[in-house]
Design an enzyme around this catalytic site. Structure first.
Site, PDB file in Angstrom:
ATOM      1  N   LYS A   1       0.500   4.635   4.071  1.00 51.85           N
ATOM      2  CA  LYS A   1       0.307   5.734   3.119  1.00 51.85           C
ATOM      3  C   LYS A   1      -0.064   7.056   3.794  1.00 51.85           C
ATOM      4  CE  LYS A   1       0.736   3.679  -1.026  1.00 51.85           C
ATOM      5  NZ  LYS A   1       0.536   2.261  -0.814  1.00 51.85           N
TER       6      LYS A   1
ATOM      7  N   GLU B   1      -2.998  10.287  -7.461  1.00 46.51           N
ATOM      8  CA  GLU B   1      -3.259   9.066  -8.216  1.00 46.51           C
ATOM      9  C   GLU B   1      -3.419   7.929  -7.214  1.00 46.51           C
ATOM     10  OE1 GLU B   1      -0.304   9.970  -7.306  1.00 46.51           O
ATOM     11  OE2 GLU B   1       0.425   8.069  -6.489  1.00 46.51           O
TER      12      GLU B   1
ATOM     13  N   SER C   1       3.370  -3.286   6.167  1.00 52.52           N
ATOM     14  CA  SER C   1       2.974  -1.982   5.631  1.00 52.52           C
ATOM     15  C   SER C   1       1.475  -1.724   5.667  1.00 52.52           C
ATOM     16  CB  SER C   1       3.483  -1.845   4.193  1.00 52.52           C
ATOM     17  OG  SER C   1       3.069  -2.940   3.400  1.00 52.52           O
TER      18      SER C   1
HETATM   19  C1  LIG Z   1       0.990   1.168  -1.565  1.00 53.79           C
HETATM   20  C2  LIG Z   1       1.374   0.072  -0.672  1.00 53.79           C
HETATM   21  C3  LIG Z   1       2.637  -0.554  -0.767  1.00 53.79           C
HETATM   22  C4  LIG Z   1       3.645  -0.244  -1.840  1.00 53.79           C
HETATM   23  O1  LIG Z   1       4.079   1.060  -1.867  1.00 53.79           O
HETATM   24  P1  LIG Z   1       5.516   1.497  -1.321  1.00 53.79           P
HETATM   25  O2  LIG Z   1       5.615   2.905  -1.769  1.00 53.79           O
HETATM   26  O3  LIG Z   1       6.518   0.599  -1.942  1.00 53.79           O
HETATM   27  O4  LIG Z   1       5.480   1.360   0.146  1.00 53.79           O
HETATM   28  C5  LIG Z   1       2.962  -1.520   0.161  1.00 53.79           C
HETATM   29  N1  LIG Z   1       2.095  -1.890   1.117  1.00 53.79           N
HETATM   30  C6  LIG Z   1       0.869  -1.339   1.229  1.00 53.79           C
HETATM   31  C7  LIG Z   1      -0.037  -1.807   2.297  1.00 53.79           C
HETATM   32  C8  LIG Z   1       0.464  -0.342   0.337  1.00 53.79           C
HETATM   33  O5  LIG Z   1      -0.749   0.201   0.462  1.00 53.79           O
END
Ligand SMILES: *Cc1c(COP(=O)(O)O)cnc(C)c1O
Length: 407
Positions: free
Chosen positions: A93, A115, A382
């Site tokens: 993020k 948000e 992610s």
């Molecule tokens: C917010 C988040 C996501 C999902 O959001 P995308 O916009 O689809 O990437 C995925 N993994 C993590 C660790 C997140 O914090």
């Protein structure tokens, strides 16, 4: 496949998807934002400051890590993890929050709103606001504030004001509506840092560009590690920003499969999942036309996922377009498999993944062998899973209780 195919047109459309479905009062500010962003993107000084801060503050480049034991378990491809979990604040993020904060500063805006659902985007935004001395207001559903108390504490420690949203389901969708209302009122002084590749143009394009650092790095790293391109890319899809950030720099390369994994929740019945491509159809929500979970009257359905970051009724419009073109594919993974995927990565690799990322791991455990023998595959990790330990513990306890009553 030419890269151009995935640039939006002047009105922000990716084919039939995307666009600017907003109240009249937001049209001019969004057009200003589009212009300011396009100018910043061309400005070498802006790009230099962004990449230096990504290096020294965020910790980029993140490693591309060969997961040897996971590969053995899946039994086919050579699996590499793109380690976004090692970014400052624990997820991808911040790549986007940082880019947009620098842009806001360039536009002379000192007040930031955002948000947040799980709280990761709120934490990332509060972090960059602290770094640049900007005022920060985060809108968060009351239910999410309870589920993610740790992240609420982090945001407040970073100096952000966290505003509870009490409308409707009291989760992410309502938090976005509340942030948009604030923006309409305060747009002269305020920039809205949207957290995924969603909403009105220019956000889907801009967020994608800021997240594309993931794919650009991975593309160089896999060539160095393997001397050949990957056979496939795999990423979880909430709003779609980490996935499009990985996919986009590879779109021109032929023959690479790109698989997005959505939240199958408790199974594909209405209200029990967040798999837009499996159970949705096209509609308009919060500024963009895309695939949505809605009933036959067009009312937005409730969603469910064990993972708060996947729990949203719409998907980023560029994913919808790439799917129509046959360039990307989507699958859904249920809560149970995602939790098992998290456990597997812990035990096999010593890495506790975010529950969102665990959906991608789970998909590999179920279907990855078919990607081919000994071919390289990149999975976007992610985020890290510290934020989810209470959620996983509660989920396992509930399953244990169910097991007892049915026995
Ligand atoms: C917010 C988040 C996501 C999902 O959001 P995308 O916009 O689809 O990437 C995925 N993994 C993590 C660790 C997140 O914090």
């Amino acid at each position: 496949m030419p890269g151009k195919l995935s640039q939006p047109d002047r009105r922000g459309f990716f084919g039939p998807y995307g666009g600017m479905f907003v109240p009249e009062t937001l049209m001019a500010p969004l057009q200003d934002l589009d212009r300011a962003y396009r100018a910043a993107r061309r400005d070498a000084a802006f790009r230099r400051e962004l990449s230096q801060t990504l290096r020294d503050f965020v910790g980029r480049p993140t490693p591309l890590y060969f997961a040897e034991r996971l590969s053995g378990e899946v039994g086919g491809p050579r699996i590499y993890l793109k380690r976004e979990d090692l970014c400052h604040t624990g997820a991808h993020k911040i790549n986007n929050s940082l880019g947009q904060a620098l842009l806001a500063r360039r536009m002379g805006k000192r007040r930031i709103i955002a948000e947040t659902g799980a709280g990761q985007h709120g934490v990332a935004t509060a972090t960059v606001c602290a770094r640049y001395g900007m005022d920060c207001v985060i809108y968060m559903g009351e239910v999410d504030m309870e589920r993610q108390a740790l992240n609420v504490f982090r945001m407040r420690s970073l100096g952000a004001e966290v505003v509870p949203v009490t409308a409707g389901e009291r989760t992410l969708k309502e938090a976005i509506s509340e942030a948009m209302r604030d923006w309409v009122t305060n747009v002269r002084t305020t920039h809205y840092i949207l957290g995924s590749a969603l909403g009105s143009h220019p956000y889907p394009m801009m967020v994608r560009d800021f997240q594309s650092v993931i794919g650009h790095e991975a593309r160089t790293q896999i060539r160095r590690a393997e001397g050949r391109p990957p056979a496939a890319l795999v990423a979880c899809v909430g709003g779609g920003s980490n996935a499009i950030g990985l996919f986009h720099p590879f779109l021109k390369d032929p023959g690479i499969r790109m698989i997005g994994v959505e939240a199958g929740g408790l199974g594909l019945r209405p209200g029990r999942h967040a798999a837009r491509f499996a159970g949705g159809r096209v509609g308009v929500l919060q500024g963009t036309r895309t695939w949505l979970l809605q009933d036959r009257f067009g009312q937005i359905l409730n969603t469910h996922s064990v993972s708060a970051g996947m729990d949203y009724a719409a998907v980023g419009p560029e994913h919808a377009w790439l799917r129509d073109l046959g360039r990307t594919e989507y699958a859904a993974v249920r809560d149970e498999a995602a939790v098992a995927g998290s456990d597997a990565l812990c035990r096999l690799e010593g890495i506790l993944p975010a529950l969102e990322s665990a959906h991608a791991i789970a998909w590999l455990l179920e279907a990855g062998a078919a990607l081919g023998r000994d071919v390289p595959v990149i999975v976007n990790l992610s985020g890290r899973g510290d934020k989810d330990v209470q959620q996983v513990a509660a989920w396992k306890e509930a399953r244990r209780q169910r097991g007892r009553t049915s026995a």
